[in-house]
Design a protein around this motif. Structure first.
Motif, PDB file in Angstrom:
ATOM      1  N   VAL A  46      26.821  12.499 -15.670  1.00 14.45           N
ATOM      2  CA  VAL A  46      27.297  11.947 -16.878  1.00 14.45           C
ATOM      3  C   VAL A  46      28.761  12.191 -17.445  1.00 14.45           C
ATOM      4  O   VAL A  46      29.374  13.294 -16.931  1.00 14.45           O
ATOM      5  N   ILE A  47      29.192  11.229 -17.823  1.00 12.91           N
ATOM      6  CA  ILE A  47      30.528  11.515 -18.508  1.00 12.91           C
ATOM      7  C   ILE A  47      30.392  11.180 -20.072  1.00 12.91           C
ATOM      8  O   ILE A  47      29.691   9.910 -20.334  1.00 12.91           O
ATOM      9  N   GLU A  48      30.773  11.912 -20.876  1.00  8.46           N
ATOM     10  CA  GLU A  48      31.010  11.704 -22.363  1.00  8.46           C
ATOM     11  C   GLU A  48      32.281  11.633 -22.732  1.00  8.46           C
ATOM     12  O   GLU A  48      33.113  12.667 -22.404  1.00  8.46           O
ATOM     13  N   VAL A  49      32.839  10.511 -23.369  1.00 11.55           N
ATOM     14  CA  VAL A  49      34.201  10.424 -23.813  1.00 11.55           C
ATOM     15  C   VAL A  49      34.266  10.780 -25.088  1.00 11.55           C
ATOM     16  O   VAL A  49      33.541  10.283 -26.069  1.00 11.55           O
ATOM     17  N   ARG A  50      35.167  11.600 -25.651  1.00 12.66           N
ATOM     18  CA  ARG A  50      35.280  12.078 -26.985  1.00 12.66           C
ATOM     19  C   ARG A  50      36.067  11.038 -27.762  1.00 12.66           C
ATOM     20  O   ARG A  50      37.192  10.853 -27.424  1.00 12.66           O
ATOM     21  N   SER A  51      35.379  10.273 -28.772  1.00 14.06           N
ATOM     22  CA  SER A  51      36.079   9.353 -29.543  1.00 14.06           C
ATOM     23  C   SER A  51      36.734   9.911 -30.807  1.00 14.06           C
ATOM     24  O   SER A  51      36.447  10.981 -30.926  1.00 14.06           O
ATOM     25  N   GLU A  52      37.542   9.251 -31.428  1.00 13.93           N
ATOM     26  CA  GLU A  52      38.008   9.518 -32.654  1.00 13.93           C
ATOM     27  C   GLU A  52      37.107  10.128 -33.785  1.00 13.93           C
ATOM     28  O   GLU A  52      37.236  10.739 -34.599  1.00 13.93           O
ATOM     29  N   SER A  53      35.940   9.602 -33.606  1.00 18.09           N
ATOM     30  CA  SER A  53      34.621   9.927 -34.476  1.00 18.09           C
ATOM     31  C   SER A  53      33.866  10.656 -34.233  1.00 18.09           C
ATOM     32  O   SER A  53      33.179  11.428 -35.032  1.00 18.09           O
ATOM     33  N   ASP A  54      34.205  11.469 -33.048  1.00 22.66           N
ATOM     34  CA  ASP A  54      33.181  12.232 -32.594  1.00 22.66           C
ATOM     35  C   ASP A  54      33.452  13.776 -32.882  1.00 22.66           C
ATOM     36  O   ASP A  54      34.632  14.267 -33.183  1.00 22.66           O
ATOM     37  N   ASN A  55      32.421  14.433 -33.293  1.00 27.99           N
ATOM     38  CA  ASN A  55      32.540  16.003 -33.647  1.00 27.99           C
ATOM     39  C   ASN A  55      32.412  16.857 -32.273  1.00 27.99           C
ATOM     40  O   ASN A  55      31.424  16.522 -31.589  1.00 27.99           O
ATOM     41  N   LEU A  56      33.430  17.361 -31.990  1.00 25.77           N
ATOM     42  CA  LEU A  56      33.749  18.185 -30.635  1.00 25.77           C
ATOM     43  C   LEU A  56      32.466  19.186 -30.279  1.00 25.77           C
ATOM     44  O   LEU A  56      31.638  18.973 -29.366  1.00 25.77           O
ATOM     45  N   LYS A  57      31.987  20.016 -31.863  1.00 24.40           N
ATOM     46  CA  LYS A  57      30.883  20.810 -31.450  1.00 24.40           C
ATOM     47  C   LYS A  57      29.701  20.050 -31.035  1.00 24.40           C
ATOM     48  O   LYS A  57      28.610  20.491 -30.209  1.00 24.40           O
TER      49      LYS A  57
END
Length: 194
Positions: A119-130
């Motif tokens: 899988v790949i998850e891309v951190r978007s501007e609205s995502d919480n990193l934790k």
């Protein structure tokens, strides 16, 4: 804006797989997942830049798979029902032919009970990193053999593998599909530079 979690009242219990699928069909404008406790997670749409990034990464994995014919590739609308009963949707997912042999063609029309190998998850501007890091750990706990958390904000990718501490590489470094996507390599900076 961050994802919100909806709690289903106790008298309604938890959605069955079919009820969850029906709920998603009734709300096509929502990006929906279910965690392992049955909570429904509604995620805001991503910004266009995040969508471009996810699309380019999907294209790279799809092109590799087209050549190898080693499995199937999904984009950010494909839901997987995982062993812990959660239903998750990666930005990019890849499932080997071996894992797909356990799934019927009817199951593939819904949120099939299969865990992607990659899988790949891309951190978007609205995502919480934790929250994204926790989601990556859940992917691995459920059977993902290799996962990449791509963070355009830090220009780095964190690599997740079973039984190994996550490793971070800069976008300038070449990533490997290791023993999961055999022969696949990717330099994210080269892919995302126009």
């Amino acid at each position: 804006m961050q994802a919100i979690t909806l709690t289903i009242p106790p008298n309604l219990n938890v959605f069955s797989d079919d009820e969850l699928y029906a709920f998603c069909l009734a709300n096509p404008e929502l990006r929906i997942e279910r965690d392992e406790t049955g909570h429904i997670i509604v995620m805001p749409p991503t910004g266009l830049e995040s969508s471009f990034t996810s699309g380019e990464l999907f294209g790279e994995v799809r092109n590799w798979n087209r050549q190898t014919k080693a499995g199937r590739t999904s984009e950010s609308n494909g839901g997987y029902t995982l062993p812990d009963s959660s239903m998750r949707v990666p930005d990019v997912g890849w499932v080997s032919k071996e894992r797909l042999m356990s799934v019927t063609s009817e199951e593939l029309k819904k949120f099939a009970h299969v865990c992607p190998d990659f899988v790949i998850e891309v951190r978007s501007e609205s995502d919480n990193l934790k929250e994204l890091q926790a989601k990556m750990q859940k992917w691995v706990q459920n059977g993902v053999r290799l996962g990449w958390l791509v963070d355009p904000q830090t220009q780095a990718t964190t690599i997740y593998r079973p039984g190994i501490e996550p490793e971070t590489k800069l976008f300038t470094e070449t990533l490997s599909g290791e023993n999961v996507l055999l022969g696949f390599t990717l330099n994210i900076q080269e892919v995302l530079t126009y």
